[in-house]
Design a protein around this motif. Structure first.
Motif, PDB file in Angstrom:
ATOM      1  N   MET A   1      -1.432   4.337  10.437  1.00 46.03           N
ATOM      2  CA  MET A   1       0.446   4.432  10.005  1.00 46.03           C
ATOM      3  C   MET A   1       0.339   4.807   8.866  1.00 46.03           C
ATOM      4  N   ASN A   2       1.411   5.518   8.271  1.00 47.40           N
ATOM      5  CA  ASN A   2       1.523   5.338   6.702  1.00 47.40           C
ATOM      6  C   ASN A   2       1.937   4.666   6.093  1.00 47.40           C
ATOM      7  N   ASN A   3       0.727   4.382   5.129  1.00 43.96           N
ATOM      8  CA  ASN A   3       0.565   3.548   4.579  1.00 43.96           C
ATOM      9  C   ASN A   3       1.345   3.988   2.870  1.00 43.96           C
ATOM     10  N   LEU A   4       2.983   3.151   2.525  1.00 50.54           N
ATOM     11  CA  LEU A   4       3.509   3.654   1.515  1.00 50.54           C
ATOM     12  C   LEU A   4       2.610   2.782   0.089  1.00 50.54           C
ATOM     13  N   PRO A   5       2.804   3.459  -0.933  1.00 52.55           N
ATOM     14  CA  PRO A   5       3.093   2.653  -1.857  1.00 52.55           C
ATOM     15  C   PRO A   5       3.569   1.714  -1.890  1.00 52.55           C
ATOM     16  N   ASP A   6       2.906   0.330  -2.857  1.00 51.90           N
ATOM     17  CA  ASP A   6       4.365  -0.890  -2.855  1.00 51.90           C
ATOM     18  C   ASP A   6       5.164  -1.293  -3.392  1.00 51.90           C
ATOM     19  N   HIS A   7       4.838  -0.175  -4.325  1.00 48.23           N
ATOM     20  CA  HIS A   7       6.743   0.156  -5.615  1.00 48.23           C
ATOM     21  C   HIS A   7       6.569   1.521  -5.726  1.00 48.23           C
ATOM     22  N   ILE A   8       7.782   2.073  -5.623  1.00 50.76           N
ATOM     23  CA  ILE A   8       7.624   3.598  -5.680  1.00 50.76           C
ATOM     24  C   ILE A   8       9.508   3.104  -6.460  1.00 50.76           C
ATOM     25  N   CYS A   9       9.264   4.109  -7.832  1.00 53.13           N
ATOM     26  CA  CYS A   9      10.259   4.286  -8.370  1.00 53.13           C
ATOM     27  C   CYS A   9      11.931   5.767  -8.361  1.00 53.13           C
ATOM     28  N   ILE A  10      12.638   5.663  -8.104  1.00 58.70           N
ATOM     29  CA  ILE A  10      12.993   6.650  -7.775  1.00 58.70           C
ATOM     30  C   ILE A  10      14.035   6.899  -9.045  1.00 58.70           C
ATOM     31  N   TRP A 349       8.033  14.965   5.234  1.00 61.61           N
ATOM     32  CA  TRP A 349       7.023  15.295   5.362  1.00 61.61           C
ATOM     33  C   TRP A 349       6.379  14.378   4.279  1.00 61.61           C
ATOM     34  N   LEU A 350       6.757  14.194   3.307  1.00 57.13           N
ATOM     35  CA  LEU A 350       6.481  12.683   2.259  1.00 57.13           C
ATOM     36  C   LEU A 350       6.113  11.516   2.319  1.00 57.13           C
ATOM     37  N   SER A 351       6.970  11.507   3.747  1.00 57.81           N
ATOM     38  CA  SER A 351       6.223  10.052   4.239  1.00 57.81           C
ATOM     39  C   SER A 351       5.206  10.077   5.078  1.00 57.81           C
ATOM     40  N   GLN A 352       4.848  11.323   6.055  1.00 53.20           N
ATOM     41  CA  GLN A 352       3.552  11.725   6.407  1.00 53.20           C
ATOM     42  C   GLN A 352       2.803  11.197   5.716  1.00 53.20           C
ATOM     43  N   PRO A 357      -5.138  11.343   2.767  1.00 49.91           N
ATOM     44  CA  PRO A 357      -6.337  12.173   1.553  1.00 49.91           C
ATOM     45  C   PRO A 357      -6.157  13.448   0.885  1.00 49.91           C
ATOM     46  N   ASN A 358      -5.716  14.434   1.908  1.00 46.97           N
ATOM     47  CA  ASN A 358      -5.550  15.314   1.105  1.00 46.97           C
ATOM     48  C   ASN A 358      -3.731  15.913   0.813  1.00 46.97           C
TER      49      ASN A 358
END
Length: 498
Positions: A1-10, A349-352, A357-358
């Protein structure tokens, strides 16, 4: 699973910011994650809105997000784009088109070899070339429904401001703050908080810098800019508008018209042409640039701005917990619509990679390869026969070795997919399907050598001749059945009335 950060600010809206919001939300939805999303945008910061061109990936992205294409066209005043018409690049008076439909996906690589060997334009067997020639839409009217003319994804032209507003309206469950960042508070992991003009503080787990040339976030983390001025000498942009006359047919193609010190873009929306002259101020002054364009067009223009630009990219667009996206991460002259294309690919790319880790190192490497490839493809367009001004003479004397090595490599052998480095996640990229029409249009293929190679396989050449004739004939027939471009666009407006 692609674990996203809980809170993203754009930070920063426009096309890049709202694409980021929608695509991150889509990732969260598909992976069943709760994502808190904040967008900081300022109504005080306007956009010029002089026209933007996309590649086919934009349409694919709309479909992926479940956004109705017809609604997008209707609400943004967008038009269809099949490619780019290059005028006066090889020499003054010569034009060629670069249709973006990838014929090799359907019919294999050999048809382009046959076209070159036979002295035919490689675009002749492209559906999009026939649609360009006839100013047609990609759809035919069949009773009460419209059907596509072929299997290829087209692109769009649109006003950036209208497209940004449309994408903004698609976003749901987003906290929107109308404010400007006045201070970026940094710590060991990158950014710890943003202080806004109102005094409000925003703290998130991850930040996206979509502030364009200001680079308001990534700049505070010591981002290094790598200049491409030695490869792409264009350093100014002079945007302006041209009205579209009532009833005038709208060409479904971007015009890139080479000038004495650069080139002019002309992008049709439904209301007007968004235009601009990108030029080298080493070779011409802003006043001379304006005068040249007015002479080219035969009428005065009202310059919207005159912007100092520098082609290049960040060495690391991902630093700590911040990623610069779109124009904040790189800038290239808009010759091949690389900006929005690059932004969409980068967001995929970023979503994945955001959960790897790298991920930062992998992303930064992918971004560098992508933008460097864009840079070299754009420079290829300047491998010209023109020597009629100081600009073109200086360009001819300064082609980078890696560009001339490629033109030498492909002189007697058309580019193949294996000539290009693999792209992470197999994303659409600048490869043989885009290089081939440009190399052909600039006269950089050795026709005699390619003809001799095919002559060694007479049966294969006969098969290619037959296939080429059949496909060109079929696509010409299909284009003839499609709705005229403007009539198609007008039909979408009528849907809102009935």
């Amino acid at each position: 699973m692609n674990n996203l950060p809980d809170h993203i600010c754009i930070v920063g809206s426009g096309t890049a910011g709202w694409l980021a919001a929608l695509m991150l939300q889509d990732t969260a939805k598909r992976t069943h994650q709760n994502l808190r999303l904040t967008v900081v945008e300022s109504s005080k910061i306007g956009t010029i809105g002089v026209g933007e061109g996309t590649t086919a990936i934009f349409r694919q992205m709309l479909q992926h997000l479940g956004i109705d294409e017809m609604e997008f066209i209707r609400e943004t005043g967008a038009t269809i784009k099949y490619g780019i018409r290059h005028k006066d690049w090889r020499n003054v008076g010569h034009s060629y088109d670069g249709p973006i439909d990838d014929l090799a996906q359907i019919a294999g690589q050999g048809l382009a070899d046959y076209a070159v060997a036979s002295g035919r334009p490689v675009s002749e067997a492209h559906l999009f070339q026939h649609l360009i020639n006839r100013n047609r839409s990609p759809f035919a009217q069949k009773g009460n429904r419209i059907v596509p003319a072929g299997p290829y994804h087209h692109a769009f032209h649109f006003d950036q401001a209208k497209a940004g507003a449309f994408l903004r309206a698609q976003a749901r469950d987003v906290t929107i703050i109308d404010d400007q960042v006045t201070e970026v508070v940094t710590g060991g992991a990158g950014i710890t908080a943003l202080v806004l003009e109102s005094g409000q503080t925003v703290a998130a787990d991850f930040y996206l810098d979509c502030t364009g040339f200001r680079r308001a976030l990534i700049g505070s983390l010591g981002a290094e800019w790598i200049s491409f001025a030695d490869v792409l000498p264009i350093n100014r942009a002079m945007p302006f508008w041209i009205d579209i006359s009532e009833g005038e047919e709208i060409p479904p193609v971007t015009l890139a018209h080479a000038q004495s010190a650069g080139w002019m873009w002309k992008i049709p929306t439904q209301e007007r042409y968004g235009c601009g002259y990108v030029y080298s101020d080493v070779h011409i002054s802003p006043e001379q640039a304006k005068a040249e364009i007015e002479e080219t067009l035969g009428h005065p223009i009202e310059v919207r701005n005159d912007i100092k630009i520098e082609a290049g990219r960040l060495s690391k667009p991902w630093i700590g917990n911040c990623v610069a996206v779109g124009l904040a991460s790189s800038f290239l002259e808009p010759l091949e619509a690389t900006s929005i294309h690059g932004t969409i690919v980068q967001l995929m790319w970023l979503s994945q990679m955001i959960s790897e880790p790298n991920g930062a190192n992998r992303y930064n490497s992918a971004h560098a390869g992508q933008v460097d490839d864009f840079r070299d493809f754009i420079r290829l367009h300047y491998v010209s026969e023109r020597r009629d001004s100081a600009f073109w003479r200086d360009i001819a004397a300064s082609h980078p070795k890696h560009v001339t090595d490629r033109t030498t490599q492909w002189r007697s052998s058309l580019p193949k997919r294996g000539d290009f480095a693999a792209v992470p996640m197999n994303m659409p990229h600048v490869q043989e399907q885009l290089y081939t029409p440009v190399l052909d249009g600039l006269g950089l293929f050795d026709r005699a050598a390619i003809k001799a190679q095919l002559s060694e396989k007479p049966k294969h050449r006969a098969q290619l001749r037959k296939a080429h004739a059949a496909i060109a004939s079929e696509y010409a027939r299909a284009a003839g059945q499609c709705m005229p471009h403007r009539a198609f666009l007008n039909s979408l407006k009528q849907e809102t009335v009935t």
